[in-house]
Design a protein around this motif. Structure first.
Motif, PDB file in Angstrom:
ATOM      1  N   THR A 180       0.845  -1.190   0.000  1.00  0.00           N
ATOM      2  CA  THR A 180       0.000   0.000   0.000  1.00  0.00           C
ATOM      3  C   THR A 180       0.881   1.240   0.000  1.00  0.00           C
ATOM      4  OG1 THR A 180      -1.819  -1.079   1.196  1.00  0.00           O
ATOM      5  CG2 THR A 180      -1.728   1.319   1.287  1.00  0.00           C
ATOM      6  N   VAL A 182       0.892   5.124   0.456  1.00  0.00           N
ATOM      7  CA  VAL A 182       0.084   6.207   1.026  1.00  0.00           C
ATOM      8  C   VAL A 182       0.754   7.531   0.674  1.00  0.00           C
ATOM      9  CG1 VAL A 182      -0.857   7.213   3.138  1.00  0.00           C
ATOM     10  CG2 VAL A 182      -0.666   4.722   2.916  1.00  0.00           C
ATOM     11  N   ALA A 226      -7.199   2.782   4.847  1.00  0.00           N
ATOM     12  CA  ALA A 226      -6.533   2.360   3.609  1.00  0.00           C
ATOM     13  C   ALA A 226      -5.742   1.077   3.813  1.00  0.00           C
ATOM     14  CB  ALA A 226      -5.613   3.471   3.119  1.00  0.00           C
ATOM     15  N   LYS A 229      -8.100  -1.937   4.079  1.00  0.00           N
ATOM     16  CA  LYS A 229      -8.650  -2.307   2.775  1.00  0.00           C
ATOM     17  C   LYS A 229      -7.579  -2.789   1.800  1.00  0.00           C
ATOM     18  CE  LYS A 229     -12.703   0.742   2.934  1.00  0.00           C
ATOM     19  NZ  LYS A 229     -13.408   1.869   2.270  1.00  0.00           N
ATOM     20  N   LYS A 231      -5.493  -1.064   0.145  1.00  0.00           N
ATOM     21  CA  LYS A 231      -5.465  -0.225  -1.047  1.00  0.00           C
ATOM     22  C   LYS A 231      -4.072  -0.260  -1.666  1.00  0.00           C
ATOM     23  CE  LYS A 231      -9.548   2.029  -1.001  1.00  0.00           C
ATOM     24  NZ  LYS A 231     -10.448   2.202  -2.164  1.00  0.00           N
ATOM     25  N   VAL A 234      -3.177   5.373  -2.299  1.00  0.00           N
ATOM     26  CA  VAL A 234      -4.208   6.260  -1.784  1.00  0.00           C
ATOM     27  C   VAL A 234      -3.620   7.646  -1.577  1.00  0.00           C
ATOM     28  CG1 VAL A 234      -3.743   5.614   0.633  1.00  0.00           C
ATOM     29  CG2 VAL A 234      -5.974   6.550   0.001  1.00  0.00           C
TER      30      VAL A 234
END
Length: 265
Positions: A180, A182, A226, A229, A231, A234
Motif C-alpha cells: 500500500t 500512502v 486504507a 482495505k 489499497k 491512496v
C-alpha cells in the motif's frame, strides 16, 4: 484485513508526526506495535500514550545506516514472534533549489528515504515469504507523483519508492504479500522544520501550507482505513493536491504551468 486485532505492526518514523499519530490510533485497535526511529526518548513518550504498554516494543534504528538493519529485523521478529505489517514511514524532507543544493544533501535524502526504506523492506521480505503473507505500507508523498519547487531530491526519492514498490507488488503477489502506497499532501507536522536546506542544515521553520495541513490524528484514521482495505495507492490530501495528481495524468502541460507559478517561500 477487516480487523487489526492481534496483528503485529512495525512502524518506522514513529517518534513524531504521522508515525506517532498512527501508533496511537492503532494502539486502540488491540494490535501489538513495534516502534522505531532514531530518537529513543521520543519513542518512549509515544509508547506512554498507547493503550497497552505491554503491547509496545521500542527498537531504535537509523535508516541512513541501511547496511546494518538486518539485526533490527531479527530483534523485531523476536519481540512478538512475527511481523504482519511493516509501515515504512521514516524519512526526511527538503527545502532548497537544485542550483543551491550540495550533492551530499541529495545523497543523504536518497540514503534515508529510498535506500533505508528499501533495505529494511528487503530484510523483512524473507519473513513474509516464509509466512506466505505480509503487508508493506509506505508513506510516500503527493510529490512522489508530482515534482514541485524546493523539493527536487525529496520528490526523486519518493518517485523512486513508487517504482520499487510497484515492482515488488507484482513480484510478491503469489506469496500473498500486499503493498500500500500512502501519498500525503500537506500534513501539520514538523516535516518542514526538519527539512534539509542546500547545505544540509534543517530549515527550522514551519511552512505556511504545512501548518494549515491535515491534522495528523485525522490523517492516521484515514491511513488505517486504507491499510485495512489493502489499497494499492491512496491520496490523503487536500482538494488542490489531489487535483494536481489527476492534472499530471491528463493535462501535464497545464500542470507544469501551474507549478511554475507556485510560491517558493
Amino acid at each position: 484485513m477487516k480487523s487489526f486485532s492481534d496483528k503485529i505492526i512495525w512502524i518506522t518514523g514513529a517518534s513524531s508526526g504521522i508515525g506517532k499519530a498512527l501508533a496511537i490510533e492503532l494502539s486502540n485497535q488491540n494490535v501489538k506495535l513495534i516502534l522505531s526511529s532514531r530518537k529513543k526518548e521520543d519513542l518512549e513518550l509515544v509508547k506512554k500514550q498507547c493503550k497497552d504498554l505491554r503491547a509496545v516494543k521500542i527498537i531504535p534504528l537509523d535508516l541512513e545506516d541501511y547496511t546494518n538493519l538486518q539485526p533490527k529485523v531479527a530483534e523485531a521478529i523476536a519481540a512478538f514472534g512475527k511481523i504482519d505489517v511493516l509501515v515504512n514511514n521514516g524519512g526526511i524532507s527538503q527545502r532548497s533549489f537544485v542550483k543551491a543544493t550540495a550533492i551530499a544533501v541529495d545523497k543523504r535524502i536518497m540514503d534515508i528515504n529510498y535506500l533505508g526504506t528499501v533495505a529494511l523492506t528487503k530484510a523483512v521480505l524473507p519473513h513474509f515469504i516464509k509466512n506466505k503473507k505480509g503487508h508493506f505500507v509506505v508513506t510516500t508523498s503527493i510529490v512522489g507523483k508530482i515534482g514541485t519547487p524546493l523539493r527536487s531530491s525529496y520528490a526523486a526519492s519518493k518517485h523512486a519508492l513508487h517504482g520499487f514498490f510497484d515492482s515488488l507488488r507484482a513480484e510478491s503477489y503469489q506469496d500473498n504479500i500486499a503493498v500500500t502506497l500512502v501519498c500525503p499532501g500537506f500534513v501539520n507536522t514538523n516535516i518542514s522544520k526538519n527539512a534539509l536546506t542546500g547545505d544540509g542544515t534543517p530549515q527550522d521553520k514551519l511552512d505556511l501550507a504545512t501548518g494549515n495541513g491535515i491534522q495528523p490524528e485525522y490523517f492516521a484514521k484515514l491511513m488505517v482505513i486504507a491499510i485495512k482495505k489493502k489499497k494499492e495507492e491512496v491520496y490523503i490530501a487536500g482538494a488542490k493536491e489531489k487535483l494536481g495528481v489527476y492534472a499530471k495524468r491528463f493535462y501535464p502541460k497545464l500542470l507544469s504551468t501551474m507549478i511554475r507559478k507556485l510560491s517558493v517561500t
